[in-house]
Write an enzyme that holds these catalytic residues in place. Structure first.
Site, PDB file in Angstrom:
ATOM      1  N   VAL A 185      36.996  45.045  39.004  1.00  0.00           N
ATOM      2  CA  VAL A 185      35.558  45.133  39.256  1.00  0.00           C
ATOM      3  C   VAL A 185      34.866  43.781  39.143  1.00  0.00           C
ATOM      4  O   VAL A 185      33.671  43.713  38.866  1.00  0.00           O
ATOM      5  CB  VAL A 185      34.882  46.162  38.315  1.00  0.00           C
ATOM      6  CG1 VAL A 185      35.364  47.555  38.621  1.00  0.00           C
ATOM      7  CG2 VAL A 185      35.130  45.822  36.845  1.00  0.00           C
ATOM      8  N   LYS A 186      35.589  42.708  39.362  1.00  0.00           N
ATOM      9  CA  LYS A 186      34.979  41.387  39.371  1.00  0.00           C
ATOM     10  C   LYS A 186      34.664  40.956  40.812  1.00  0.00           C
ATOM     11  O   LYS A 186      35.068  41.602  41.773  1.00  0.00           O
ATOM     12  CB  LYS A 186      35.887  40.370  38.694  1.00  0.00           C
ATOM     13  CG  LYS A 186      36.033  40.597  37.194  1.00  0.00           C
ATOM     14  CD  LYS A 186      34.687  40.555  36.488  1.00  0.00           C
ATOM     15  CE  LYS A 186      34.805  40.616  34.970  1.00  0.00           C
ATOM     16  NZ  LYS A 186      35.313  41.883  34.464  1.00  0.00           N
ATOM     17  N   THR A 187      33.942  39.839  40.943  1.00  0.00           N
ATOM     18  CA  THR A 187      33.469  39.391  42.253  1.00  0.00           C
ATOM     19  C   THR A 187      34.615  39.231  43.238  1.00  0.00           C
ATOM     20  O   THR A 187      34.510  39.615  44.400  1.00  0.00           O
ATOM     21  CB  THR A 187      32.694  38.065  42.105  1.00  0.00           C
ATOM     22  OG1 THR A 187      31.630  38.265  41.169  1.00  0.00           O
ATOM     23  CG2 THR A 187      32.109  37.623  43.437  1.00  0.00           C
TER      24      THR A 187
END
Length: 409
Positions: A185-187
């Site tokens: 769920v990171k960039t």
């Protein structure tokens, strides 16, 4: 955000390269891998993108923080200053090397307050760790000045902020060491993964060794490698690195989409009386992964977060009540609940966080709502979302004003 929303042929092609070679490990098997070195390629891409001399891939953002602290020789009894608003991994990494996490207040940036940091510095302080929460940064120049004055290490936890910048430098590259997370769920995502970046050659060499059992990686097929230091296994796999290699090629597109959606929402919300936005330090550029704003009180912020959710506006977080990101519910830290032994130095050195006054942090985090910026919204969906959010918040603020008027009357 997050990068998994932009996932397709590029990622599949990179992963298939690894599967075709049959080599899933980032080191060794030189002949068999058919020239495929995904982890090395991603490290080179990170160095170029972040404009740094060295990048070391590891298995997670938590591993990145642990490795960064270790290569800076932070250990037993050392104090690391970090904010009350962060992800639990920040203080977990500090504890994992035997050091003591010293929490201090955040300010209107939702990150480290330099004045609070200065008050917390002692003879045991070794690191100041700003955490660039929700895509934006602390006032980094004053923090660097404090590090220079007291001969401290500036370690940036940029796990949520890849692509943002400060004074022309990418977040993570401003300090002595910077850390990224590439979880799901990171960039940008590797599925699981992380990285340490630095311009310090000694730190880079130690990170290369320490993250792979102390191997020096000299020679072919690992057979001739030495063990100059003790180390641990924080390796990333070639499969994870392959996904990240495709994802980093999308970073500019991801940032552009986030900025577009962020700007649409902010333009509508800034017309609401009583609503203000998180301060971005002068010279700073967010990565636009979250839009953070303040309401006049904790009560209104909590009501607004609930109303937004029930009206179908998902992804708006009220961190004040969140047990992952805010000190109030970190009972495992406050009481040092651990399956492993905790040193006497940590037990004696850890402040009593049940009693510590963090009212300044409460003032800011308690009034904040943080809205995740998604990549897969259409233009129409973003505009409709902005209208819904404005309608909900305007109604809540208006009703509160009417109620206050009646009480005063």
């Amino acid at each position: 955000m997050p990068g998994f929303e932009l996932f397709g042929d590029k990622e599949r092609a990179q992963v298939n390269d690894v599967l075709d070679s049959g080599v899933l490990m980032r080191y060794g098997f030189d002949g068999k891998r058919q020239g495929h070195w995904k982890a090395k390629e991603l490290e080179q891409a990170l160095e170029k993108r972040m404009q740094v001399n060295h990048a070391q891939l590891v298995s997670s953002g938590t591993a990145a923080l642990t490795v960064a602290l270790s290569v800076a020789k932070v250990g037993a009894g050392d104090e690391v200053i970090l904010p009350t608003f962060t992800f639990v991994a920040s203080f977990e990494a500090v504890l994992s090397v035997g050091a003591i996490p010293i929490l201090v207040d955040v300010d209107d940036t939702l990150t480290l307050d330099p004045a609070a940091v200065e008050k917390a510095i002692t003879e045991k302080t070794k690191v100041i760790m700003p955490v660039h929460m929700c895509g934006s940064m602390a006032d980094m120049a004053p923090l660097k000045a404090l590090c220079d004055k007291h001969h401290l290490i500036l370690l940036e936890d940029a796990c949520q902020a890849i692509g943002g910048s400060y004074q022309g430098k990418f977040l993570g590259s401003y300090g002595d060491l910077g850390c990224f997370s590439f979880d799901y769920v990171k960039t940008i995502t590797c599925g699981e993964g992380g990285a340490v970046i630095t311009n310090n050659e000694t730190y880079a060499m130690r990170a290369d060794h320490f993250s792979d059992h102390g191997h020096d990686h000299i020679g072919k097929d690992r057979g001739a490698e030495g063990h100059p230091i003790l180390g641990y296994n924080y390796r990333i796999s070639e499969l994870h690195a392959a996904v990240g290699l495709a994802q980093i090629s999308r970073l500019d597109d991801i940032l552009a989409i986030q900025k577009r959606n962020y700007t649409i929402l902010k333009t509508v919300l800034e017309e609401i009386d009583g609503l203000s936005f998180r301060r971005v330090p002068e010279g700073g550029v967010e990565n636009y992964s979250f839009l953070n704003f303040y309401l006049p009180s904790q009560t209104l912020a909590r009501i607004a977060a609930t109303k937004l959710s029930v009206t179908g506006v998902d992804g708006c977080f009220y961190w004040f009540d969140n047990n992952w990101h805010y000190y109030k519910k970190w009972e495992h830290l406050k009481d040092l609940k651990s399956l492993g032994p905790v040193s006497d130095q940590v037990k004696k050195g850890l402040p009593d966080y049940h009693k510590t006054d963090f009212s300044k942090s409460d003032h800011w985090v308690g009034r904040n709502i943080s809205c995740l910026i998604k990549l897969n919204w259409s233009l129409e969906e973003v505009e409709e979302r902005a209208r819904k959010m404005a309608s909900v918040i305007k109604t809540i603020v208006k009703d509160h004003s009417v109620a206050e008027t009646k009480v005063k009357g």
